[in-house]
Design a protein around this motif. Sequence first.
Motif, PDB file in Angstrom:
ATOM      1  N   GLN B 133       0.858  -1.182   0.000  1.00  0.00           N
ATOM      2  CA  GLN B 133       0.000   0.000   0.000  1.00  0.00           C
ATOM      3  C   GLN B 133       0.889   1.225   0.000  1.00  0.00           C
ATOM      4  O   GLN B 133       1.751   1.370   0.868  1.00  0.00           O
ATOM      5  N   TYR B 134       0.679   2.088  -0.987  1.00  0.00           N
ATOM      6  CA  TYR B 134       1.410   3.349  -1.013  1.00  0.00           C
ATOM      7  C   TYR B 134       0.446   4.445  -0.571  1.00  0.00           C
ATOM      8  O   TYR B 134      -0.586   4.669  -1.198  1.00  0.00           O
ATOM      9  N   LYS B 135       0.781   5.086   0.533  1.00  0.00           N
ATOM     10  CA  LYS B 135      -0.118   6.064   1.143  1.00  0.00           C
ATOM     11  C   LYS B 135       0.469   7.459   0.980  1.00  0.00           C
ATOM     12  O   LYS B 135       1.639   7.682   1.289  1.00  0.00           O
ATOM     13  N   VAL B 136      -0.360   8.365   0.508  1.00  0.00           N
ATOM     14  CA  VAL B 136       0.099   9.737   0.301  1.00  0.00           C
ATOM     15  C   VAL B 136      -0.851  10.691   1.008  1.00  0.00           C
ATOM     16  O   VAL B 136      -2.044  10.740   0.699  1.00  0.00           O
ATOM     17  N   HIS B 137      -0.308  11.440   1.931  1.00  0.00           N
ATOM     18  CA  HIS B 137      -1.096  12.426   2.652  1.00  0.00           C
ATOM     19  C   HIS B 137      -1.261  13.675   1.796  1.00  0.00           C
ATOM     20  O   HIS B 137      -0.323  14.111   1.140  1.00  0.00           O
ATOM     21  N   GLN B 138      -2.451  14.265   1.789  1.00  0.00           N
ATOM     22  CA  GLN B 138      -2.716  15.395   0.905  1.00  0.00           C
ATOM     23  C   GLN B 138      -2.529  16.764   1.554  1.00  0.00           C
ATOM     24  O   GLN B 138      -2.315  17.752   0.862  1.00  0.00           O
ATOM     25  N   ASN B 139      -2.687  16.824   2.870  1.00  0.00           N
ATOM     26  CA  ASN B 139      -2.449  18.114   3.542  1.00  0.00           C
ATOM     27  C   ASN B 139      -1.709  17.835   4.844  1.00  0.00           C
ATOM     28  O   ASN B 139      -2.293  17.487   5.856  1.00  0.00           O
ATOM     29  N   PHE B 140      -0.408  18.004   4.771  1.00  0.00           N
ATOM     30  CA  PHE B 140       0.501  17.466   5.786  1.00  0.00           C
ATOM     31  C   PHE B 140       0.773  18.427   6.942  1.00  0.00           C
ATOM     32  O   PHE B 140       1.461  18.072   7.886  1.00  0.00           O
ATOM     33  N   ASP B 141       0.246  19.633   6.891  1.00  0.00           N
ATOM     34  CA  ASP B 141       0.598  20.645   7.907  1.00  0.00           C
ATOM     35  C   ASP B 141       0.355  20.161   9.332  1.00  0.00           C
ATOM     36  O   ASP B 141       1.234  20.253  10.183  1.00  0.00           O
ATOM     37  N   LEU B 142      -0.835  19.630   9.561  1.00  0.00           N
ATOM     38  CA  LEU B 142      -1.168  19.203  10.924  1.00  0.00           C
ATOM     39  C   LEU B 142      -0.312  18.010  11.381  1.00  0.00           C
ATOM     40  O   LEU B 142       0.291  18.070  12.461  1.00  0.00           O
ATOM     41  N   PRO B 143      -0.221  16.929  10.569  1.00  0.00           N
ATOM     42  CA  PRO B 143       0.638  15.809  10.991  1.00  0.00           C
ATOM     43  C   PRO B 143       2.080  16.263  11.250  1.00  0.00           C
ATOM     44  O   PRO B 143       2.715  15.818  12.205  1.00  0.00           O
ATOM     45  N   GLU B 144       2.570  17.155  10.414  1.00  0.00           N
ATOM     46  CA  GLU B 144       3.939  17.651  10.590  1.00  0.00           C
ATOM     47  C   GLU B 144       4.057  18.427  11.903  1.00  0.00           C
ATOM     48  O   GLU B 144       5.014  18.259  12.656  1.00  0.00           O
ATOM     49  N   ALA B 145       3.047  19.224  12.200  1.00  0.00           N
ATOM     50  CA  ALA B 145       3.057  20.025  13.431  1.00  0.00           C
ATOM     51  C   ALA B 145       3.070  19.153  14.681  1.00  0.00           C
ATOM     52  O   ALA B 145       3.621  19.551  15.708  1.00  0.00           O
ATOM     53  N   VAL B 146       2.463  17.963  14.590  1.00  0.00           N
ATOM     54  CA  VAL B 146       2.448  17.101  15.775  1.00  0.00           C
ATOM     55  C   VAL B 146       3.594  16.096  15.754  1.00  0.00           C
ATOM     56  O   VAL B 146       3.638  15.177  16.564  1.00  0.00           O
ATOM     57  N   GLY B 147       4.519  16.241  14.811  1.00  0.00           N
ATOM     58  CA  GLY B 147       5.759  15.478  14.880  1.00  0.00           C
ATOM     59  C   GLY B 147       5.958  14.374  13.861  1.00  0.00           C
ATOM     60  O   GLY B 147       6.926  13.622  13.955  1.00  0.00           O
ATOM     61  N   ALA B 148       5.047  14.245  12.882  1.00  0.00           N
ATOM     62  CA  ALA B 148       5.231  13.200  11.873  1.00  0.00           C
ATOM     63  C   ALA B 148       6.411  13.551  10.974  1.00  0.00           C
ATOM     64  O   ALA B 148       6.658  14.715  10.679  1.00  0.00           O
ATOM     65  N   ARG B 149       7.128  12.520  10.549  1.00  0.00           N
ATOM     66  CA  ARG B 149       8.345  12.740   9.779  1.00  0.00           C
ATOM     67  C   ARG B 149       8.061  12.875   8.284  1.00  0.00           C
ATOM     68  O   ARG B 149       8.670  13.681   7.599  1.00  0.00           O
ATOM     69  N   SER B 150       7.102  12.051   7.789  1.00  0.00           N
ATOM     70  CA  SER B 150       6.927  11.991   6.343  1.00  0.00           C
ATOM     71  C   SER B 150       5.458  12.035   5.957  1.00  0.00           C
ATOM     72  O   SER B 150       4.577  11.612   6.713  1.00  0.00           O
TER      73      SER B 150
END
Lengths: 152, 279
Positions: B133-150
Amino acid sequence: MGLANKHQSRWWQLGLAILFALVALTGCTSQQNKQETLFTQLGGHQGIEQLVDGLLHEIAADDRIVHYFRDVDVGLFRKRLIEHFCEVSDGPCHYSGATMVEAHKNLGINSADFNALVEDLMQVMKEQRISIAHQNRLLARLAPMYRDVVEQ
Amino acid sequence: MHKQWLLILVLAPWFSVSSALAGDRLKSTGGVSTIEGAAGGGLVPWATISGYSSTDQLSVQAFATQVVVDDYRLRVTGLSASYNNRVELSFAQQNFRLDALDQSLEQNIFGAKVRLAGSLLYTAMPQISVGLQYKVHQNFDLPEAVGARSDSDLEAYLSASKVYFDAFFGRNLLLNATVRATRANQTGLLGFGSEDANNYRAMLEGSAALLVTHDLALGVEYRQKPDQLAFAREDDWFDVFAAWFINKNVSLVAAYADLGSIAGQDQQRGWYLSVQGAY
């Protein structure tokens, strides 16, 4: 992981309890089933003849697989199929036909064909109001024949 | 009304009146569509190949799923195609609404699955499949703000599924075990990895379903998940479900899901509803 938190460990305990209950009950039901043969549950000789006749009608109307039966002696096939279902369901019969491997050799039967036949059988069992449990008991015994019937 | 539900309303009557078969496999053996688009249960992918394609047959499916828990709502629409009961390709679009922030996160998932060995129904060996499964996040601002790497990642899973005939009160029982290599936070809805965690971890997932009739399956699912983000705990997921295979063209699923703690909101539980069409 949340396994440590209380809320989820309850789920685990519940799951394990259900699993043990399942295994225990499965044991019980298979004990009960031993008292009566599937042959009897399917209605004995009469029930099996009716089932086979229903199946032959279903096959005759099934364009997906009817061509395999074009050169088949229907009377003899019916007799052998009754013997086979009788023997498979622990009835007092002896199947005198060719082995499943021999009987289907070089016919080129594929998975789709096998599925079509199973679907026809399930349809007939449903029409003849055979209980789900008895249907599944028969399917359980026929399913392993896939290996011998379908060209790998 | 959301566009995906309109699509389903348009498609559903067509599927239900259509007498066209979706393939020669037996009803219910395609499973249903997971929230990630692959065939399986609701949360856990199975080794089953979507739809009913048998030898040399093609089958296509469309589905829409909604999961509403206390503080979030997940909507998924997707498509899949299968060939020869061997290969499955899928696409799913997820929209995850966070009520408190009045914001939605979106993720697209491209999936592929191949049956390696065995047969769900006919062999002693379970049906075994491998999937990507290849997963692509479309609006990454929030995940990035809470510490997600990719904002995107590839996952792989191996599933074994088997139907045991006459297993329980004369009913057939489906058991499935899946192991998934993942770095996803909340299945990717909160991105992938974290500042401290960038290694794949093996997660176990399982399902058990009893076919009460040939049309109705009742079951439970469990999905283990990593807990990588420092800002909030992540829990494993559970659900209990009922799947109704109306015919080979239409099936409905209703489930009660416990998604545990998500982004600081504990005990996220609620209903899961899904409709799928196959042709």
